[in-house]
Design a protein around this motif. Structure first.
Motif, PDB file in Angstrom:
ATOM      1  N   PRO A 168       0.837  -1.201   0.000  1.00 14.36           N
ATOM      2  CA  PRO A 168       0.000   0.000   0.000  1.00 14.36           C
ATOM      3  C   PRO A 168       0.870   1.249   0.000  1.00 14.36           C
ATOM      4  N   PRO A 169       0.302   2.385  -0.426  1.00 11.05           N
ATOM      5  CA  PRO A 169       1.042   3.646  -0.335  1.00 11.05           C
ATOM      6  C   PRO A 169       1.430   3.934   1.113  1.00 11.05           C
ATOM      7  N   ILE A 170       2.559   4.619   1.316  1.00 15.11           N
ATOM      8  CA  ILE A 170       3.051   4.932   2.644  1.00 15.11           C
ATOM      9  C   ILE A 170       2.565   6.314   3.062  1.00 15.11           C
ATOM     10  N   THR A 171       2.090   6.430   4.309  1.00 10.27           N
ATOM     11  CA  THR A 171       1.649   7.720   4.844  1.00 10.27           C
ATOM     12  C   THR A 171       2.386   8.007   6.150  1.00 10.27           C
ATOM     13  N   PRO A 172       3.069   9.158   6.266  1.00  7.70           N
ATOM     14  CA  PRO A 172       3.308  10.123   5.187  1.00  7.70           C
ATOM     15  C   PRO A 172       4.330   9.591   4.192  1.00  7.70           C
ATOM     16  N   ALA A 173       4.260  10.104   2.967  1.00  4.40           N
ATOM     17  CA  ALA A 173       5.128   9.601   1.904  1.00  4.40           C
ATOM     18  C   ALA A 173       6.587   9.971   2.158  1.00  4.40           C
ATOM     19  N   PRO A 174       7.511   9.011   2.046  1.00  3.06           N
ATOM     20  CA  PRO A 174       8.936   9.348   2.172  1.00  3.06           C
ATOM     21  C   PRO A 174       9.340  10.334   1.076  1.00  3.06           C
ATOM     22  N   THR A 175      10.240  11.240   1.395  1.00  2.45           N
ATOM     23  CA  THR A 175      10.676  12.241   0.420  1.00  2.45           C
ATOM     24  C   THR A 175      12.197  12.309   0.380  1.00  2.45           C
ATOM     25  N   TRP A 176      12.700  12.731  -0.757  1.00  2.00           N
ATOM     26  CA  TRP A 176      14.134  12.956  -0.963  1.00  2.00           C
ATOM     27  C   TRP A 176      14.269  14.210  -1.805  1.00  2.00           C
ATOM     28  N   ALA A 177      15.290  15.006  -1.562  1.00  2.00           N
ATOM     29  CA  ALA A 177      15.414  16.272  -2.279  1.00  2.00           C
ATOM     30  C   ALA A 177      16.865  16.559  -2.632  1.00  2.00           C
ATOM     31  N   VAL A 178      17.031  17.374  -3.671  1.00  2.00           N
ATOM     32  CA  VAL A 178      18.346  17.842  -4.091  1.00  2.00           C
ATOM     33  C   VAL A 178      18.274  19.356  -4.240  1.00  2.00           C
ATOM     34  N   ASN A 179      19.316  20.039  -3.797  1.00  2.00           N
ATOM     35  CA  ASN A 179      19.381  21.505  -3.877  1.00  2.00           C
ATOM     36  C   ASN A 179      20.380  21.920  -4.947  1.00  2.00           C
ATOM     37  N   GLN A 180      20.032  23.018  -5.638  1.00  2.00           N
ATOM     38  CA  GLN A 180      20.915  23.495  -6.697  1.00  2.00           C
ATOM     39  C   GLN A 180      20.697  24.992  -6.905  1.00  2.00           C
ATOM     40  N   ALA A 181      21.692  25.795  -6.569  1.00  2.00           N
ATOM     41  CA  ALA A 181      21.693  27.234  -6.852  1.00  2.00           C
ATOM     42  C   ALA A 181      20.394  27.919  -6.439  1.00  2.00           C
ATOM     43  N   GLY A 182      19.998  27.719  -5.181  1.00  2.00           N
ATOM     44  CA  GLY A 182      18.791  28.376  -4.690  1.00  2.00           C
ATOM     45  C   GLY A 182      17.499  27.686  -5.061  1.00  2.00           C
ATOM     46  N   ARG A 183      17.605  26.568  -5.751  1.00  2.00           N
ATOM     47  CA  ARG A 183      16.409  25.799  -6.114  1.00  2.00           C
ATOM     48  C   ARG A 183      16.429  24.461  -5.371  1.00  2.00           C
ATOM     49  N   ARG A 184      15.265  23.894  -5.189  1.00  2.00           N
ATOM     50  CA  ARG A 184      15.144  22.612  -4.486  1.00  2.00           C
ATOM     51  C   ARG A 184      14.156  21.736  -5.247  1.00  2.00           C
ATOM     52  N   LEU A 185      14.591  20.523  -5.594  1.00  2.00           N
ATOM     53  CA  LEU A 185      13.723  19.560  -6.275  1.00  2.00           C
ATOM     54  C   LEU A 185      13.490  18.387  -5.340  1.00  2.00           C
ATOM     55  N   SER A 186      12.229  18.168  -4.959  1.00  2.00           N
ATOM     56  CA  SER A 186      11.905  17.088  -4.030  1.00  2.00           C
ATOM     57  C   SER A 186      11.137  15.981  -4.745  1.00  2.00           C
ATOM     58  N   PHE A 187      11.319  14.761  -4.269  1.00  2.00           N
ATOM     59  CA  PHE A 187      10.659  13.570  -4.804  1.00  2.00           C
ATOM     60  C   PHE A 187       9.886  12.913  -3.665  1.00  2.00           C
ATOM     61  N   ALA A 188       8.623  12.590  -3.915  1.00  2.00           N
ATOM     62  CA  ALA A 188       7.809  11.892  -2.922  1.00  2.00           C
ATOM     63  C   ALA A 188       7.410  10.525  -3.466  1.00  2.00           C
ATOM     64  N   LEU A 189       7.565   9.500  -2.650  1.00  2.00           N
ATOM     65  CA  LEU A 189       7.164   8.141  -3.029  1.00  2.00           C
ATOM     66  C   LEU A 189       5.638   8.072  -2.972  1.00  2.00           C
ATOM     67  N   HIS A 190       4.995   7.963  -4.131  1.00  2.00           N
ATOM     68  CA  HIS A 190       3.539   8.121  -4.197  1.00  2.00           C
ATOM     69  C   HIS A 190       2.805   6.790  -4.055  1.00  2.00           C
ATOM     70  N   GLU A 191       2.954   5.899  -5.041  1.00  2.00           N
ATOM     71  CA  GLU A 191       2.249   4.621  -4.975  1.00  2.00           C
ATOM     72  C   GLU A 191       2.895   3.618  -5.920  1.00  2.00           C
ATOM     73  N   PRO A 192       2.747   2.298  -5.623  1.00  2.00           N
ATOM     74  CA  PRO A 192       3.299   1.282  -6.527  1.00  2.00           C
ATOM     75  C   PRO A 192       2.444   1.166  -7.778  1.00  2.00           C
ATOM     76  N   THR A 193       3.094   0.961  -8.920  1.00  2.00           N
ATOM     77  CA  THR A 193       2.384   0.751 -10.184  1.00  2.00           C
ATOM     78  C   THR A 193       2.634  -0.639 -10.759  1.00  2.00           C
ATOM     79  N   GLY A 194       3.443  -1.432 -10.065  1.00  2.00           N
ATOM     80  CA  GLY A 194       3.748  -2.792 -10.492  1.00  2.00           C
ATOM     81  C   GLY A 194       4.559  -3.468  -9.415  1.00  2.00           C
ATOM     82  N   ASP A 195       4.945  -4.727  -9.655  1.00  2.00           N
ATOM     83  CA  ASP A 195       5.674  -5.486  -8.642  1.00  2.00           C
ATOM     84  C   ASP A 195       6.970  -4.800  -8.230  1.00  2.00           C
TER      85      ASP A 195
END
Length: 319
Positions: free
Chosen positions: A203-230
């Motif tokens: 099942p989806p995880i609550t709260p969703a685990p997140t990972w982020a990368v910073n670059q020159a004043g910007r931040r890109l984050s990734f959230a683990l949303h849901e499985p789409t296959g095995d």
């Protein structure tokens, strides 16, 4: 012509088989059920048809002259545009090694020859329901400009991504389009739950685990949303930056560009002197601009202005 197929009215099935009688039998059965049917008689033609039409499901003969079905499947799964298409293998061999080879190549199911049309139709419909849901989700994400991608956990391969996700990944990372950045792939292997003992998706995880990368004043984050296959997970990406937050505050409270900057740094806890140093203004100028901000927000103190701004930004993120 293939890219003009009307997907709102019919599902598209690609049949790949070098035996004309098999093609005819399956074509007629699927056509009677209302599917749009495309055919290919060898591996190269199958790759071309799949790339042009992007069918909803592929019936693929495992053993063909030249490029066999296993190699066709591997190439389809290695191509981002076709990697999401479910593949059902057709084979006259039911030995364990051939069944294993079919799944290792990316197949979701297999049927044994001689072909029994009713069995094939039942299997197609079962997989087509999942394919429809996945296609609708992809279309919705594309339509609303969300940055999302599906990654295979075991090898970090990107199976599908929205245009915005592709743009962001190219902006932040120097990696091939079909492969997730190494740091992201490592994080995904650590946090993605494994399928259950019965093969059921976690099942989806609550709260969703997140990972982020910073670059020159910007931040890109990734959230683990849901499985789409095995072995596949949907990740939702979000970019944030000082300028994006300033623009949001400016628009929401109808501030000038400079007033938006001042309010942003107030929210970040900066003093008038700090803000002046950041913006190249004197503390007195910042104080005057802040008075204009207070008036537009209907507050009298820095704390109230910061609280209102943070509350409104949180509401904007939930819309």
């Amino acid at each position: 012509m293939f890219d003009r197929l009307d997907r709102s009215r019919t599902d598209v099935v690609l049949i790949v088989d070098d035996v004309p009688d098999n093609l005819s039998l399956l074509h007629d059965a699927l056509d009677e059920e209302g599917y749009t049917v495309l055919v290919a008689t060898h591996g190269e033609a199958a790759l071309q048809r799949a790339t042009q039409a992007v069918p909803d499901i592929i019936l693929l003969d495992a053993l063909m002259p030249g490029m066999d079905g296993f190699e066709v499947a591997r190439r389809l799964k290695a191509t981002p545009e076709t990697s999401h298409i479910p593949i059902v293998f057709m084979t006259g061999l039911s030995e364990t090694e051939h069944v294993v080879a079919a799944f290792q190549a990316g197949g979701v199911d297999y049927v044994v020859k001689p072909i029994r049309p009713r069995e094939v139709l039942a299997r197609i419909e079962a997989h087509m329901q999942s394919a429809r849901q996945a296609r609708q989700a992809r279309n919705a994400l594309d339509a609303f400009g969300h940055a999302s991608l599906t990654v295979r956990v075991s090898d970090g391969r990107v199976l599908w991504q929205t245009p915005l996700a592709r743009k962001l990944l190219q902006s932040y990372f120097d990696t091939p389009e079909s492969v997730a950045p190494a740091e992201l792939a490592d994080w995904l292997q650590q946090v993605a739950p494994k399928p259950g003992p019965d093969g059921s998706l976690p099942p989806p995880i609550t709260p969703a685990p997140t990972w982020a990368v910073n670059q020159a004043g910007r931040r890109l984050s990734f959230a683990l949303h849901e499985p789409t296959g095995d072995d596949e997970w949907l990740l939702v990406m979000q970019e944030s930056s000082d300028q994006a937050a300033i623009d949001a505050l400016t628009q929401e409270f109808k501030l000038t560009a400079r007033e938006g900057e001042v309010l942003y740094w107030v929210v970040r806890g900066k003093t008038n002197r700090d803000i002046g140093d950041i913006l190249g203004s004197s503390p007195a100028t910042v104080k005057k601009q802040l008075e204009h901000v207070f008036a537009k927000l209907g507050v009298e103190t820095r704390t109230a202005a910061a609280g209102l701004a943070m509350s409104r930004v949180a509401q904007l993120k939930m819309r």
